[in-house]
Every structure is written in structure tokens, then in C-alpha cells.
Design a protein around this motif. Structure first.
Motif, mmCIF file in Angstrom:
data_model
loop_
_atom_site.group_PDB
_atom_site.id
_atom_site.type_symbol
_atom_site.label_atom_id
_atom_site.label_comp_id
_atom_site.label_asym_id
_atom_site.label_seq_id
_atom_site.Cartn_x
_atom_site.Cartn_y
_atom_site.Cartn_z
ATOM 1 N N LYS A 194 0.825 -1.213 0.000
ATOM 2 C CA LYS A 194 0.000 0.000 0.000
ATOM 3 C C LYS A 194 0.859 1.263 0.000
ATOM 4 C CE LYS A 194 -4.015 -2.072 2.195
ATOM 5 N NZ LYS A 194 -4.870 -2.144 3.374
ATOM 6 N N ASN A 195 2.032 1.200 0.588
ATOM 7 C CA ASN A 195 2.919 2.366 0.648
ATOM 8 C C ASN A 195 3.784 2.532 -0.596
ATOM 9 O OD1 ASN A 195 2.044 3.146 3.190
ATOM 10 N ND2 ASN A 195 3.582 1.939 4.248
ATOM 11 N N ASN A 196 3.807 1.512 -1.478
ATOM 12 C CA ASN A 196 4.701 1.556 -2.634
ATOM 13 C C ASN A 196 4.007 1.451 -3.983
ATOM 14 O OD1 ASN A 196 7.603 1.590 -1.616
ATOM 15 N ND2 ASN A 196 6.661 0.045 -0.318
ATOM 16 N N ILE A 197 2.742 1.098 -3.997
ATOM 17 C CA ILE A 197 2.012 0.953 -5.259
ATOM 18 C C ILE A 197 0.757 1.805 -5.188
ATOM 19 C CG2 ILE A 197 0.891 -0.623 -6.854
ATOM 20 C CD1 ILE A 197 2.622 -2.869 -5.699
ATOM 21 N N PHE A 198 0.621 2.725 -6.114
ATOM 22 C CA PHE A 198 -0.501 3.659 -6.109
ATOM 23 C C PHE A 198 -1.260 3.572 -7.429
ATOM 24 C CE2 PHE A 198 3.047 5.332 -3.650
ATOM 25 C CZ PHE A 198 2.472 5.405 -2.392
ATOM 26 N N LEU A 199 -1.960 2.479 -7.638
ATOM 27 C CA LEU A 199 -2.708 2.276 -8.873
ATOM 28 C C LEU A 199 -4.147 1.905 -8.549
ATOM 29 C CD1 LEU A 199 -0.102 0.149 -10.847
ATOM 30 C CD2 LEU A 199 -0.646 2.553 -11.205
ATOM 31 N N ASP A 200 -5.084 2.435 -9.316
ATOM 32 C CA ASP A 200 -6.499 2.107 -9.119
ATOM 33 C C ASP A 200 -6.821 0.677 -9.528
ATOM 34 O OD1 ASP A 200 -6.996 4.657 -8.175
ATOM 35 O OD2 ASP A 200 -7.609 5.413 -10.137
ATOM 36 N N THR A 201 -5.940 0.055 -10.286
ATOM 37 C CA THR A 201 -6.201 -1.300 -10.764
ATOM 38 C C THR A 201 -5.771 -2.372 -9.766
ATOM 39 O OG1 THR A 201 -4.088 -1.320 -11.905
ATOM 40 C CG2 THR A 201 -6.029 -0.658 -13.186
ATOM 41 N N LEU A 202 -5.245 -1.964 -8.630
ATOM 42 C CA LEU A 202 -4.760 -2.915 -7.635
ATOM 43 C C LEU A 202 -5.629 -2.864 -6.388
ATOM 44 C CD1 LEU A 202 -2.533 -4.913 -6.698
ATOM 45 C CD2 LEU A 202 -1.368 -2.934 -5.715
ATOM 46 N N TRP A 203 -6.084 -4.033 -5.945
ATOM 47 C CA TRP A 203 -6.850 -4.129 -4.708
ATOM 48 C C TRP A 203 -6.076 -5.020 -3.746
ATOM 49 C CZ3 TRP A 203 -11.005 -7.981 -3.183
ATOM 50 C CH2 TRP A 203 -11.622 -7.593 -1.999
ATOM 51 N N ILE A 204 -5.833 -4.520 -2.554
ATOM 52 C CA ILE A 204 -5.124 -5.262 -1.518
ATOM 53 C C ILE A 204 -6.110 -5.458 -0.365
ATOM 54 C CG2 ILE A 204 -3.109 -5.313 -0.007
ATOM 55 C CD1 ILE A 204 -1.850 -3.192 -1.934
ATOM 56 N N PRO A 205 -6.855 -6.567 -0.373
ATOM 57 C CA PRO A 205 -7.900 -6.760 0.636
ATOM 58 C C PRO A 205 -7.344 -7.136 2.006
ATOM 59 C CG PRO A 205 -7.743 -8.690 -0.756
ATOM 60 C CD PRO A 205 -6.787 -7.670 -1.315
ATOM 61 N N GLU A 206 -8.071 -6.733 3.021
ATOM 62 C CA GLU A 206 -7.780 -7.199 4.368
ATOM 63 C C GLU A 206 -8.349 -8.615 4.501
ATOM 64 O OE1 GLU A 206 -5.909 -5.610 6.573
ATOM 65 O OE2 GLU A 206 -5.651 -3.951 5.176
ATOM 66 N N ASP A 207 -7.927 -9.352 5.502
ATOM 67 C CA ASP A 207 -8.444 -10.704 5.714
ATOM 68 C C ASP A 207 -9.967 -10.670 5.795
ATOM 69 O OD1 ASP A 207 -5.926 -11.817 5.743
ATOM 70 O OD2 ASP A 207 -5.762 -11.804 7.925
ATOM 71 N N GLY A 208 -10.620 -11.540 5.047
ATOM 72 C CA GLY A 208 -12.069 -11.650 5.067
ATOM 73 C C GLY A 208 -12.812 -10.647 4.214
ATOM 74 N N ALA A 209 -12.105 -9.729 3.566
ATOM 75 C CA ALA A 209 -12.758 -8.707 2.735
ATOM 76 C C ALA A 209 -13.329 -9.345 1.473
ATOM 77 C CB ALA A 209 -11.758 -7.617 2.363
ATOM 78 N N LYS A 210 -14.449 -8.781 1.016
ATOM 79 C CA LYS A 210 -15.100 -9.244 -0.208
ATOM 80 C C LYS A 210 -15.314 -8.063 -1.133
ATOM 81 C CE LYS A 210 -17.514 -12.914 2.138
ATOM 82 N NZ LYS A 210 -18.788 -13.523 2.490
ATOM 83 N N LYS A 211 -15.275 -8.330 -2.421
ATOM 84 C CA LYS A 211 -15.476 -7.276 -3.409
ATOM 85 C C LYS A 211 -16.554 -7.734 -4.381
ATOM 86 C CE LYS A 211 -12.979 -4.240 -6.491
ATOM 87 N NZ LYS A 211 -11.700 -3.802 -6.940
ATOM 88 N N GLU A 212 -17.509 -6.868 -4.602
ATOM 89 C CA GLU A 212 -18.582 -7.182 -5.546
ATOM 90 C C GLU A 212 -18.052 -7.018 -6.960
ATOM 91 O OE1 GLU A 212 -21.667 -8.255 -4.747
ATOM 92 O OE2 GLU A 212 -21.056 -8.238 -2.651
ATOM 93 N N ASN A 213 -18.473 -7.887 -7.856
ATOM 94 C CA ASN A 213 -18.119 -7.755 -9.272
ATOM 95 C C ASN A 213 -18.927 -6.625 -9.870
ATOM 96 O OD1 ASN A 213 -16.384 -9.921 -9.157
ATOM 97 N ND2 ASN A 213 -17.911 -11.381 -9.823
ATOM 98 N N THR A 214 -18.264 -5.745 -10.586
ATOM 99 C CA THR A 214 -18.963 -4.640 -11.242
ATOM 100 C C THR A 214 -18.683 -4.636 -12.719
ATOM 101 O OG1 THR A 214 -17.128 -3.152 -10.754
ATOM 102 C CG2 THR A 214 -18.975 -3.183 -9.212
#
Length: 54
Positions: free
Chosen positions: A34-54
Motif C-alpha cells: 500500500k505504501n509503494n504501489i498507487f494504482l487504481d487497478t490494484l486491490w489489496i484486501p484485508e483478511d475476510g474482505a469481499k469485493k462485488e463484481n462490477t
């Protein structure tokens, strides 16, 4: 971590960095990415996080 950064920068699609901070084999930490990569195309989830498909 340099290889991860290079891969992310050269990729064109959505990326998910998961399986981080595994107890016995993954030394890469979420905070480091998170401190070294600043791109909108990257998701770094926390444990148990879910992301809806869009």
C-alpha cells in the motif's frame, strides 16, 4: 517486493494481491504494498474482505 511492483506496473487489468502475511511463507506485508504501489487497478484486501463484481 520489487518483482511484485514490476508485475503490477506492467499489467493492464484489475489485480488482487491476496494471501499476504501468511504465517510461514509470505514475507510481503499489505502495508508495504500500500505504501509503494498507487494504482487504481490494484486491490489489496484485508483478511475476510469481499469485493462485488462490477
Amino acid at each position: 517486493m520489487i518483482d511484485i511492483i514490476k508485475f503490477v506496473e506492467e499489467s493492464k487489468g484489475q489485480l488482487i494481491c491476496n494471501h499476504l502475511e501468511a504465517l510461514n511463507h509470505c514475507l510481503t506485508q499489505r502495508k508495504d504494498l500500500k505504501n509503494n504501489i498507487f494504482l487504481d487497478t490494484l486491490w489489496i484486501p484485508e483478511d475476510g474482505a469481499k469485493k462485488e463484481n462490477t
